[in-house]
Write an enzyme that holds these catalytic residues in place. Sequence first.
Site, mmCIF file in Angstrom:
data_model
loop_
_atom_site.group_PDB
_atom_site.id
_atom_site.type_symbol
_atom_site.label_atom_id
_atom_site.label_comp_id
_atom_site.label_asym_id
_atom_site.label_seq_id
_atom_site.Cartn_x
_atom_site.Cartn_y
_atom_site.Cartn_z
ATOM 1 N N LYS A 1 -11.720 1.461 -1.020
ATOM 2 C CA LYS A 1 -11.498 2.845 -0.609
ATOM 3 C C LYS A 1 -10.013 3.011 -0.311
ATOM 4 O O LYS A 1 -9.467 2.278 0.509
ATOM 5 C CB LYS A 1 -12.338 3.156 0.629
ATOM 6 C CG LYS A 1 -12.466 4.635 0.959
ATOM 7 C CD LYS A 1 -13.338 5.364 -0.060
ATOM 8 C CE LYS A 1 -13.683 6.776 0.383
ATOM 9 N NZ LYS A 1 -14.622 6.773 1.524
ATOM 10 N N HIS A 2 -9.376 3.947 -0.979
ATOM 11 C CA HIS A 2 -7.945 4.191 -0.789
ATOM 12 C C HIS A 2 -7.124 2.915 -0.953
ATOM 13 O O HIS A 2 -6.247 2.594 -0.150
ATOM 14 C CB HIS A 2 -7.678 4.838 0.562
ATOM 15 C CG HIS A 2 -8.399 6.129 0.774
ATOM 16 N ND1 HIS A 2 -8.365 7.152 -0.154
ATOM 17 C CD2 HIS A 2 -9.191 6.568 1.785
ATOM 18 C CE1 HIS A 2 -9.102 8.162 0.283
ATOM 19 N NE2 HIS A 2 -9.613 7.840 1.447
ATOM 20 N N ASN B 1 -0.054 -4.698 7.616
ATOM 21 C CA ASN B 1 -0.515 -5.990 8.129
ATOM 22 C C ASN B 1 -2.012 -6.150 7.864
ATOM 23 O O ASN B 1 -2.795 -5.272 8.233
ATOM 24 C CB ASN B 1 -0.250 -6.089 9.628
ATOM 25 C CG ASN B 1 1.212 -6.263 9.958
ATOM 26 O OD1 ASN B 1 1.887 -7.093 9.384
ATOM 27 N ND2 ASN B 1 1.712 -5.467 10.914
ATOM 28 N N HIS C 1 2.512 -3.990 0.088
ATOM 29 C CA HIS C 1 2.978 -2.707 0.604
ATOM 30 C C HIS C 1 2.652 -1.567 -0.352
ATOM 31 O O HIS C 1 2.326 -1.796 -1.495
ATOM 32 C CB HIS C 1 4.485 -2.758 0.857
ATOM 33 C CG HIS C 1 4.843 -3.592 2.049
ATOM 34 N ND1 HIS C 1 5.046 -4.951 1.975
ATOM 35 C CD2 HIS C 1 4.989 -3.255 3.363
ATOM 36 C CE1 HIS C 1 5.343 -5.419 3.196
ATOM 37 N NE2 HIS C 1 5.301 -4.421 4.047
#
Length: 529
Positions: free
Chosen positions: A280-281, A423, A529
């Site tokens: 999800k996302h 993180n 990232h």
Amino acid sequence: MTDLHPVRRALLSVSDKTGLVELGEALAKRGVELLSTGGTAKALRDAGLEVKDVAEVTGFPEMMDGRVKTLHPMVHGGLLALRDDAAHSAAMEQHGIGAIDLLVVNLYPFEATVAKGAGYDECIENIDIGGPAMIRAAAKNHRYVNVVVDVEDYGALLEQLDANDGATTTAFRQKLALTAYARTAAYDAAVSTWLAGALEDTAPRRRAFAGTLAQTLRYGENPHQKAAFYRDRSDRPGVASAVQHQGKELSYNNINDTDAAFELVSEFLPKDGPACAIIKHANPCGVARGKTLIDAYTRAFDCDRTSAFGGIVALNLKLDEQTAEEIVKIFTEVVIAPGADDAAKAVFARKKNLRLLTTDGLANPAEAGTMLRQVSGGFLVQDKDNGRLSLDDLKVVTKRAPSDEEMADMLFAWRVAKHVKSNAIVYAKDGATVGVGAGQMSRVDSTRIAARKAQDMAEAVGLPEVPTKGSVVASDAFFPFPDGLLTAAEAGATAVIQPGGSMRDDEVIAAADEAGLAMVFTGMRHFRH
């Protein structure tokens, strides 16, 4: 200046002979004179068409193993001459240069030669010189000249000729020129990228990337953003090469999330058993291995049933009917798998908006590759994160060594953490995630969120205790302080896998020993990232 210009003379020189004879026949029927070279001329003649060799036009034979054949004023003058310029017309008449109104060229198969693993010299011989030169000349002179570099444009060309009594419009020639310049740019990018690799130059002074349009998208991340999807020439299995069997068109976010899901599930080889990842996302909300595919899916789904709604499901084995029946119990955006049997497809057919993609294989997580990200004023380029670990790579740093079961779960959690935004914290137990904390500014927050997710799981599934009890925890980067590790211990984790390398490693190790934890260092981190 008239918008329409007739096509009376064409030069055809192609590597890919797909549709060549049909095109040649269609042009000949329209009275177009055909010029050609080498194998292209032979293919047209074998089909009974009248063709003039370029060598007849230039007065020079093809030479140097075909390296020199079209680099001649009789060719380039015919492509570059301005038809309404008196000086150009005089030069053409003086030197007997005939106008070329249509150029059909596709280039030597350099990309395919590299892809098949050919040696250096063979790759060099497949760098086209005359083709790009002619394409650029014709594209520059698109006020008069049509240049076709893709087989897909043959039909559009013939439609233009039919609609305009053997002529084409300026707008059409402009569009062909745009495609032509993009093709030569992509070709040069492929050559320069290959040469940089051959020279082991990881940061060449200039870098070029190219792609081919796969689809225009309804919008980007948000409705006010325009977007499109481009493929490169990689043969890596994944969303770009997948076959879509049903469902509405993929969106920008669908493609991004499906790629994340498939790359994650590809970490688990079929020979090691069924595996499922739910995304999800772009973050995993549940990942699991199982005895069967439906078992793997159910265990992944149980990790975070709320987030799985409207998610992306990726499987490492061929989708079967039983698993398909379980998946359709909730709304799912996309399912991607190496394959799907007919019974599974029939189940999904009842859900017309559910997209089913098959890839005919998994992506190789250890394969080298390049990743590209744009920033303001430039872009970042890096190697793909293909770092992999085995038991022999792990260093036990605590007084207590992990059990075999803990070690297996740590390696599982580590593979998942690689695909979680930093993180990243992943709790895992018995080959399944039980809590995932992603993308927080503080590693402690990620640890707490993941533990809270595990509490939600216990309530949703009806477990007698929070599943972090007796779990392992993976951290994508080192714990800079003991606080994050102690938070995991409070949640019930018994073993920790992390890169190590903090200035306070000794403090963290001492805290782990005091809490009775087993901990291993990987010496490798997985920032995402």
